[in-house]
Design an enzyme around this catalytic site. Structure first.
Site: not given
Length: 317
Positions: A164, A176
């Site tokens: 990401s 995350y």
């Protein structure tokens, strides 16, 4: 001097463009295993590669997701159910792949499965929520990769790990980000360890895209739940006004997510089919022109830019 410099830069990009256009031969004989094919990037990539003629082995979390994917694709595509948080499920999927690829080996492994929920501050998350994110996004990626690695090495194939842009610069959704920084590090060290075996590793770093992971209604409900479950002293520290402002920031971010998922799956496809795949792919204008440049700024300046619109906690000093 500037003319020579411009000519040099132009020549560099022309040569890179030509080099990256070279496609691997005999793609129709090559097997690609993709995790997280129920929806989102994995589902679209499976369909995209199926149209391209590759032999897609699609792993879905649910049989319902697998059945829906089979209805949308050719008979070449085959599915298996896989829970990447369970060692026995990974072992069974690896054996299934081995039976399909035989002596050819596995040309491509795409570690796509991931979760972000709940989008929350680190202090609002329970340890169980944090562990769930790490089990799927990092530990699962490592376990699947190491389990499938002998098959990929046999084919001198490709491993594509979906990270990401939050694996390059952490801005919110703390755990995350931790998991995606871990994917980046794992991919980097794996690339160096496998360089003498002909295996190529690529990292795909999407910006903000609208997938099942970023479903507006579900994501906002999970934000509320994480706040409601937070200990009383945490709520007093931040205050209801902080939560309301944070909630609106998350809502605005989710509403602005890019809907063109092909920007990501095209990167994945290139990593699997190009003779000269890139080490890193940044997908989305926000990734290319905001987050990547931001990651090279001095930390204090990046902190200011990322947090200037954040609300102030009730007990801030």
């Amino acid at each position: 001097m500037w003319l020579y410099l411009t000519a040099f830069v132009g020549l560099y990009y022309l040569l890179r463009w030509y080099r990256e256009r070279q496609v691997v031969s005999h793609l129709r004989d090559k097997y690609v295993f993709i995790t997280g094919c129920d929806s989102g990037f994995g589902n679209l990539l499976a369909r995209q590669l199926d149209v391209r003629g590759l032999r897609v082995l699609a792993a879905c979390l649910t049989e319902k997701g697998a059945e829906q994917l089979r209805r949308q694709t050719s008979d070449r595509l085959e599915t298996v159910t896989l829970d990447i948080t369970k060692t026995e499920s990974i072992a069974a999927a690896t054996q299934w792949v081995k039976e399909h690829v035989g002596d050819r080996g596995l040309w491509g492994l795409v570690n796509n499965a991931g979760i972000i929920k709940p989008v929350s501050l680190c202090e609002w998350l329970s340890i169980d929520d944090s562990m769930d994110i790490l089990k799927v996004n990092l530990i699962g990626v490592i376990q699947v990769t190491l389990s499938m690695l002998p098959l990929v090495r046999r084919a001198r194939g490709r491993i594509v790990n979906v990270s990401s842009i939050l694996g390059r610069i952490a801005s919110f959704a703390g755990v995350y980000c931790v998991s995606k920084f871990g994917v980046e590090a794992f991919s980097d060290i794996l690339r160096r360890e496998l360089r003498h075996f002909g295996v190529k590793i690529s990292i795909v770093e999407p910006g903000y895209f609208r997938t099942g992971m970023t479903n507006l209604t579900q994501s906002l409900e999970e934000v509320k739940q994480s706040w409601e479950k937070a200990p009383r002293h945490i709520k007093e520290t931040y205050g209801q006004q902080y939560f309301d402002a944070f909630y609106n920031i998350i809502k605005e971010g989710l509403l602005s997510c890019n809907t063109n998922l092909n920007l990501v799956t095209d990167c994945m496809e290139h990593a699997l089919t190009s003779v000269y795949p890139r080490t890193r792919y940044s997908a989305g204008w926000d990734a290319k022109f905001f987050f990547i440049p931001l990651s090279y700024l001095p930390t204090s300046l990046a902190d200011y830019i990322l947090t200037r619109s954040w609300p102030k906690p009730a007990q801030a000093v």
